[in-house]
Design an enzyme around this catalytic site. Structure first.
Site, PDB file in Angstrom:
ATOM      1  CB  SER A  74       8.694  35.081   1.113  1.00  0.00           C
ATOM      2  OG  SER A  74       8.564  34.774   2.773  1.00  0.00           O
ATOM      3  CG  ASP A 109       2.660  32.320   6.191  1.00  0.00           C
ATOM      4  OD1 ASP A 109       3.374  31.937   6.976  1.00  0.00           O
ATOM      5  OD2 ASP A 109       2.834  32.417   4.730  1.00  0.00           O
ATOM      6  CG  HIS A 162       5.908  31.160   4.289  1.00  0.00           C
ATOM      7  ND1 HIS A 162       5.249  32.190   3.533  1.00  0.00           N
ATOM      8  CD2 HIS A 162       7.037  30.851   3.397  1.00  0.00           C
ATOM      9  CE1 HIS A 162       6.701  33.439   3.391  1.00  0.00           C
ATOM     10  NE2 HIS A 162       7.372  32.583   3.225  1.00  0.00           N
TER      11      HIS A 162
END
Length: 666
Positions: free
Chosen positions: A209, A315, A346
């Protein structure tokens, strides 16, 4: 707690043999060879071994000068660098490479599936390093470095959400490890700390991320010494995180993220920085210099590091267009690359393919940071999850046989339920729909064969053969709105029953178990044992393959929107996220064009009805085998089993996921 012991190739060794082998390995690691013998020894080694003591490792903190004064206090900012490295290597003067994770999350939110945070003893020395990187790699002769981005945890400055401060926070540490920047033993003192006494200057950055986004940004500077990056679910352009071709996505301004991750003392001094971020990144979706600063894709030409991309194709936080545009830019520059694409949302690969991930990452770092010729650079470039826990590989990605193929919509037996094929619609053929912000892609897909008013849907006939898409798609739409504002969504859907990872549920495709497995060595304050996971699956009647959004007002200039003239036709090309998906025989491939995609796209200020000119609307899709593959898949007969699989689905797909903020899906 379950500790799993793995035996290599089933070999059975006696305790004496193991002891001798371990002693020999330890001696070879502690005593660096020299001259010709060094070259021969290194070329013969194919895997680093856990020969160093993790419990006795050196744990220390250093503050590195970034050269910036982000908080305007009159002195340059120092970022906190917590590191752990083998004591034995330091005692013998053996220099080692570094694995680095630079993050804004170490204090506010934590890292990994268990949201681990850094911890310190009473003297402020680091005790726990989140994730398994330190536990696993330090005994194998690496240092692990955890960097607090400016404004977070124990660092000076202010976080600027992907801007110069974020990137420089980590780049300065890479420079320090190579002897090109200054480090200090304290946050405010003058005593210098040098890394060149123990560091080879070779660095591999990794992170999920925001952390992986920083790795992308640092690689895009071309900094010396950064040998490889492993971005997991990472952003390549912050504009595309908050907007899509002018259309605002959820929370479409980044300044709140700065407030979210800044330390309490940074929050008190960083209001001016947040104001500048807000002013520079308008909700309108117009492109500004602030977005250029946060766009790493044009700087792919500067990247010297190899890149190992990992991304979930479902995601909906850091969407798949982020890896697709980065991958294509790196490919154009000839950057060495590897990619894993999962069915998850994610999620870190440690939590959906743990054993294979640790083994692969180990070999990747051994090759790029230690120089071991272990063959990983000659293995297939891509691993792709086809079904929960079922993976395939490709020598290159997308496959060389992939060719963009243009498909065109046509009218069907009912309004807004048309056909999709190679034949253009007759001039003047239209379909009309009205934006309904209460509906989204899963609602549209579930009613694809009904004349519903909120979408225009187009489907192929049931396929006689499997049809594979691999790469990025575009959809060109000519639409006439009834109002001065309009948003568009285009989605590709696989129509047919399947069992997929349930990316829409909590966990985004995984279920966390209570059992633990251990990956490396532990101390009382830093365990190497983590909760196991398993695939969380859902039986569905359709699967969204790819999606894209745009503000129709950007038809003339993708960087600036403008009011529309009701009754006038506009042509715009929507960029859809990269994907790799096989539509099975018996299923149908659908293109859906709608307005607001509920929970993913903010609605326009009006409620437009849009009329599509089908003769001037098309989709360019990356089929493996190109137009010939599509022709074969849509010709011939479908056997009874495939026809059953391809029947329209009367139920609904997976529920729309709530949109996670970065802190909720770390």
């Amino acid at each position: 707690m379950a500790i799993r012991v793995r035996r290599t190739r089933g070999a059975r060794l006696s305790c004496r043999t193991l002891a001798v082998a371990a002693t020999a390995a330890l001696m070879s690691a502690l005593v660096p060879p020299s001259g010709a013998s060094a070259q021969a020894a290194e070329s013969a080694v194919r895997e680093s071994r856990p020969v160093y003591s993790y419990g006795d490792a050196i744990r220390e903190s250093v503050w590195v000068d970034t050269g910036l004064d982000g908080d305007g206090d009159g002195r340059t900012d120092r970022v906190a660098v917590d590191l752990v490295r083998p004591r034995e290597a330091a005692a013998t003067g053996r220099k080692i490479p570094v694995i680095m994770d630079a993050s804004p999350y170490y204090a506010c939110c934590g890292r990994g599936n268990e949201s681990q945070k850094k911890t310190y003893d009473a003297a402020g020395n680091p005790v726990q390093f989140p994730l398994f990187y330190d536990n696993y790699f330090v005994p194998r002769g690496y240092a692990f470095v955890a960097v607090d981005l400016a404004g977070t945890n124990r660092s000076d400055g202010c976080d600027d959400v992907g801007g110069r401060s974020d990137v420089q926070s980590a780049k300065a540490v890479v420079d320090w490890l190579g002897g090109r920047a200054r480090g200090y033993t304290t946050r405010t003192g003058s005593e210098r700390a040098k890394a060149t006494t123990w560091s080879t200057g070779k660095v591999g950055m990794i992170g999920k991320s925001w952390d992986g986004t920083v790795a992308n940004g640092v690689a895009a500077t071309g900094v010396e010494g950064l040998e490889t990056i492993v971005p997991i679910g990472a952003i390549s352009s912050w504009y595309d995180y908050f907007h899509s071709q002018g259309a605002p996505l959820y929370n479409a301004n980044p300044s709140w993220l700065s407030e979210y991750v800044n330390s309490p003392d940074a929050a008190a001094r960083c209001g001016a920085v947040q104001d500048r971020v807000t002013a520079g990144t308008p909700y309108s979706g117009d492109w500004t210099p602030a977005w250029s600063e946060r766009n790493h894709v044009p700087d792919a030409r500067k990247v010297k590091a190899s890149v190992f991309v990992v991304h979930g194709q479902q995601d909906l936080n850091v969407r798949a267009n982020q890896f697709g545009q980065w991958w294509d830019a790196l490919a154009a520059q000839g950057v060495e690359r590897k990619i894993w694409l999962s069915q998850t949302g994610h999620v870190d690969p440690f939590d959906f393919r743990r054993a294979d991930w640790v083994r692969t990452l180990h070999r990747w770092f051994d090759h790029h940071l230690l120089g071991y010729d272990n063959g990983i650079d000659r293995e297939p470039m891509a691993d792709i999850e086809r079904a929960p826990d079922r993976w395939t590989t490709d020598r290159v990605w997308p496959p060389r046989a992939t060719e963009p193929t243009t498909l065109r919509p046509g009218t069907g037996p009912a309004p807004r339920a048309g056909t999709l094929g190679r034949t253009p619609a007759a001039p003047g053929t239209t379909e009309t729909f009205t934006d309904d912000p209460a509906l989204g892609e899963t609602d549209w897909a579930a009613r694809i064969d009904e004349p519903t008013p909120a979408q225009a849907g187009f489907t192929t006939r049931p396929l006689a053969r499997d049809l594979r898409l691999s790469g990025s798609s575009t959809v060109t739409v000519t639409a006439t709105p009834t109002t001065a504002t309009a948003h568009l969504t285009a989605v590709l859907v696989d129509l047919g029953p399947d069992t997929i990872r349930d990316y829409a549920a909590a966990g985004e495709g995984i279920t966390t178990l209570t059992e633990r497995s251990c990956w490396g060595a532990s101390t009382a304050g830093d365990s190497a044992c983590f909760k196991e996971t398993k695939a969380r699956t859902a039986d569905v009647g359709h699967t969204v393959v790819s999606r894209g959004w745009a503000d129709l007002g950007t038809w003339a200039d993708p960087r600036k929107g403008r009011p529309l003239t009701p009754g006038r036709a506009y042509t715009i090309t929507l960029k859809l996220a990269a994907t790799d998906h096989v539509v099975p025989a018996g299923h149908r491939l659908a293109l859906i064009v709608g307005g607001t995609d509920k929970d993913l796209l903010d609605p326009p200020s009006t409620t437009p009805t849009l009329t599509l000119d089908l003769a001037r609307t098309s989709a360019k899709l990356p089929f493996v085998g190109g137009a010939e593959a599509f022709a074969r898949a849509t010709a011939g007969t479908v056997d009874a089993r495939s026809a059953q699989a391809g029947r329209p689905f009367s139920g609904v797909g997976p529920a729309r996921p709530g949109i996670p903020v970065p802190g909720e899906a770390r």
